[in-house]
Design a protein around this motif. Sequence first.
Motif: not given
Length: 71
Positions: A1-23
């Motif tokens: 598995m390769s390291e995420d780019t800065a853009e991928e890390k940003f996308f991953r963090e935002n999407y993870a927060q979005e998923l946590q909002r799903i009740k």
Amino acid sequence: MSEDTAEEKFFRENYAQELQRIKHDRELEEERKKVKQQAMKTPGRRGEQIKHEEIDREIIRRYRLKTTKRH
């Protein structure tokens, strides 16, 4: 598995927060279905791979929360 780019890390963090909002778990499963359908239309896209990983992590996180509350 390769390291995420800065853009991928940003996308991953935002999407993870979005998923946590799903009740409800049902809504999380619906999100998984949508991602799976999109991945079939455009196979190999990194965004869908990241979404799958984050959905899996969120499901595991919720499972762990439920099991620790029981003990």
